[in-house]
Design an enzyme around this catalytic site. Structure first.
Site, short mmCIF file in Angstrom:
data_model
loop_
_atom_site.label_atom_id
_atom_site.label_comp_id
_atom_site.label_asym_id
_atom_site.label_seq_id
_atom_site.Cartn_x
_atom_site.Cartn_y
_atom_site.Cartn_z
N SER A 119 84.39 -19.15 62.31
CA SER A 119 84.74 -18.96 60.91
C SER A 119 86.20 -19.29 60.66
O SER A 119 87.07 -19.00 61.50
CB SER A 119 84.48 -17.51 60.50
OG SER A 119 85.03 -17.23 59.23
N TYR A 142 85.57 -8.53 60.69
CA TYR A 142 84.66 -9.68 60.79
C TYR A 142 85.40 -10.86 61.41
O TYR A 142 84.93 -11.48 62.38
CB TYR A 142 84.12 -10.08 59.41
CG TYR A 142 83.54 -11.47 59.40
CD1 TYR A 142 82.29 -11.73 59.97
CD2 TYR A 142 84.23 -12.55 58.84
CE1 TYR A 142 81.75 -13.00 59.98
CE2 TYR A 142 83.71 -13.82 58.85
CZ TYR A 142 82.47 -14.05 59.42
OH TYR A 142 81.94 -15.32 59.45
N LYS A 180 72.26 -13.10 50.13
CA LYS A 180 73.57 -12.63 50.61
C LYS A 180 74.27 -11.70 49.62
O LYS A 180 75.30 -11.12 49.95
CB LYS A 180 74.47 -13.83 50.93
CG LYS A 180 74.00 -14.62 52.15
CD LYS A 180 74.80 -15.90 52.36
CE LYS A 180 76.24 -15.66 52.69
NZ LYS A 180 76.44 -15.08 54.04
#
Length: 334
Positions: A119, A142, A180
């Site tokens: 990411s 995250y 999501k």
């Protein structure tokens, strides 16, 4: 006997698009791995050809028991908790970091290709987006889970024995992200706001940016799939690679593209940003306190390593990618 291609997070946004991309290449010996506690995600796999579906825990148990030895060609690891606001670090590290380690070990042992989703969040609030440790400063747990696994990969790349390729996804948008919720792309939210209220809302300016002028590298999911398939077809390529367009565009650009794609579907003329603001179709709301200090106001992928790996395809810009996406959303809403 044909060996399997495993896609984790297969019922999710990017995973389901990768399954469809594999199908388009004539590959259907696919094991789809996911967690369907949220059962509505199954819709993303309707129409896809797979050989089997396994719950993520069952899949891990089968790996540990040796039941899949000598039967896996590649793992395309897309499964993760992608909620950047999730505060449960124990869950995040177990789900994103520890699970990924087990899959990596399996692929190294089996000499199976391992392609995985990293990411762009690992860069935090920095201004340089190059795949090097000095530019990495995650702002939430995250991002840290992705960052930490990338560090393991860097050590492993010294002598991998098989292909290991990680992709630092920037801001991905496209079909199959409806499950999501608040973590879906701004293009998805803008489309629904415009359809429901006839207007869209953007954040006011922050970090020196004007209203709606925060800039991100927005990348269409078709380009994510194409890049993954390129590496799958070129198993000699390993490393950690940025996966974005290489060009930052503003949230205003996404709003304008979304609205005008909706207008075009009704044979209405396109409007400029100023015209949309003046008509009250684009408006701005205060920047949330909860996001201050945890928000990337600017991202732009440095594609030097990706291009050096021989990937030459052009990426969709916001106007072309969002236009395709909106057409799909309208079709599915009918």
């Amino acid at each position: 006997m044909a060996r399997y291609y495993v896609v984790t997070g297969a019922a999710g946004f990017i995973g389901s698009n990768i399954v469809a991309g594999l199908n388009a290449q004539g590959i259907d010996n696919i094991i789809a791995v996911d967690n369907l506690t949220r059962g509505d995600k199954f819709k993303n796999l309707v129409g896809c050809e797979i050989a089997d579906y396994l719950d993520k825990k069952v899949f891990l148990e089968m790996i540990e028991a040796g039941e899949l030895d000598d039967s896996v060609e590649a793992i395309l690891h897309q499964g993760a908790c992608s909620d950047t606001m999730e505060q449960d670090g124990q869950y995040m590290m177990e789900n994103n970091y520890r699970y990924s380690l087990e899959l990596l070990r399996f692929c190294l042992d089996q000499e199976a290709q391992f392609l995985y989703a990293s990411s762009a969040s690992v860069y935090g609030g920095g201004k340089v987006f190059r795949e090097a440790p000095e530019f990495e400063a995650p702002l939430n747990v995250y991002a840290y889970s992705k960052y930490l696994f990338d560090q393991v990969i860097r050590r492993t790349l010294n002598d991998p024995g098989t292909q290991i390729a990680g992709f630092r996804y920037f801001n991905v948008y496209g079909p199959n992200e409806q499950h999501k919720g608040r973590m879906a792309s701004v293009a998805y939210h803008f489309f629904n706001q415009y359809r429901e209220h006839g207007k869209v809302r953007l954040f006011e300016g922050i970090d020196g940016y004007g209203n709606g002028e925060q800039r991100r590298d927005f990348v269409f999911v078709e380009d994510i799939v194409r890049t993954n398939l390129y590496f799958l077809e070129n198993p000699g390529l390993s490393g950690i690679f940025n996966l974005g367009t290489g060009k930052a565009q503003s949230f205003n650009d996404v709003a304008v593209a979304t609205i005008n794609a909706c207008r075009a579907a009704k044979s209405e003329t396109a409007l400029s940003l100023d015209a949309l603001r003046n008509a009250g179709i684009i408006e701005y709301i205060p920047f949330p306190d909860a996001l201050k200090g945890k928000y990337q106001s600017f991202t732009e992928a440095d594609l030097s390593l990706l291009r050096a790996a021989g990937y030459e395809h052009a990426f969709h810009d916001v106007a072309s990618g969002v236009s395709k996406y909106v057409a799909t959303l309208i079709e599915r809403a009918q």
